[in-house]
Design a protein around this motif. Structure first.
Motif, PDB file in Angstrom:
ATOM      1  N   VAL A 176      37.398 -46.200 -27.452  1.00  0.00           N
ATOM      2  CA  VAL A 176      36.758 -47.476 -27.110  1.00  0.00           C
ATOM      3  C   VAL A 176      37.071 -48.511 -28.185  1.00  0.00           C
ATOM      4  O   VAL A 176      37.401 -49.662 -27.882  1.00  0.00           O
ATOM      5  N   ALA A 177      37.009 -48.102 -29.442  1.00  0.00           N
ATOM      6  CA  ALA A 177      37.312 -49.016 -30.545  1.00  0.00           C
ATOM      7  C   ALA A 177      38.744 -49.535 -30.449  1.00  0.00           C
ATOM      8  O   ALA A 177      38.992 -50.729 -30.636  1.00  0.00           O
ATOM      9  N   LYS A 222      32.504 -48.176 -36.108  1.00  0.00           N
ATOM     10  CA  LYS A 222      31.131 -48.509 -36.512  1.00  0.00           C
ATOM     11  C   LYS A 222      30.528 -49.528 -35.549  1.00  0.00           C
ATOM     12  O   LYS A 222      29.364 -49.416 -35.160  1.00  0.00           O
ATOM     13  N   THR A 223      31.325 -50.513 -35.142  1.00  0.00           N
ATOM     14  CA  THR A 223      30.850 -51.516 -34.182  1.00  0.00           C
ATOM     15  C   THR A 223      30.503 -50.868 -32.851  1.00  0.00           C
ATOM     16  O   THR A 223      29.451 -51.149 -32.267  1.00  0.00           O
ATOM     17  N   ILE A 280      26.275 -48.775 -29.077  1.00  0.00           N
ATOM     18  CA  ILE A 280      25.653 -47.628 -28.406  1.00  0.00           C
ATOM     19  C   ILE A 280      24.207 -47.482 -28.865  1.00  0.00           C
ATOM     20  O   ILE A 280      23.288 -47.348 -28.052  1.00  0.00           O
ATOM     21  N   THR A 281      23.980 -47.537 -30.165  1.00  0.00           N
ATOM     22  CA  THR A 281      22.623 -47.404 -30.724  1.00  0.00           C
ATOM     23  C   THR A 281      21.707 -48.519 -30.225  1.00  0.00           C
ATOM     24  O   THR A 281      20.542 -48.280 -29.916  1.00  0.00           O
TER      25      THR A 281
END
Length: 90
Positions: free
Chosen positions: A24-25, A33-34, A39-40
């Motif tokens: 996805v990144a 991290k983004t 997601i979080t």
């Protein structure tokens, strides 16, 4: 993967495609991290599998919907407001 000739099978085939956080990144040209933050924060639906739920996957349909809502709509807003592309000093 060959496309099924049956339309229902074709739809299921697309619905059952999954991406890792790293994939996805790469697709969105952002850091892992983004992606994990999205997601979080609940912006990008994902699910966890494997021992200890350590493996995260994003469904293709969820990624496409995320792109439509959060990326394509932002580009359209910028275009509607007459935003200049980066580096355009005219």
């Amino acid at each position: 993967m060959p496309k099924p000739s049956n339309p229902v099978a074709a739809k299921l085939s697309t619905a059952l495609q999954f991406f890792s956080v790293a994939e996805v990144a790469l697709i969105l040209n952002v850091s892992t991290k983004t992606v994990r933050t999205w997601i979080t924060d609940g912006k990008l639906p994902a699910f966890h599998i494997g021992p200890g739920n350590r493996v995260t996957r994003v469904r293709r349909n969820d990624l496409e919907q995320f792109i439509d809502i959060h990326i394509r709509s932002n580009k359209q807003v910028n275009q509607d407001q007459g935003a200049k592309p980066k580096g355009d000093n005219t």
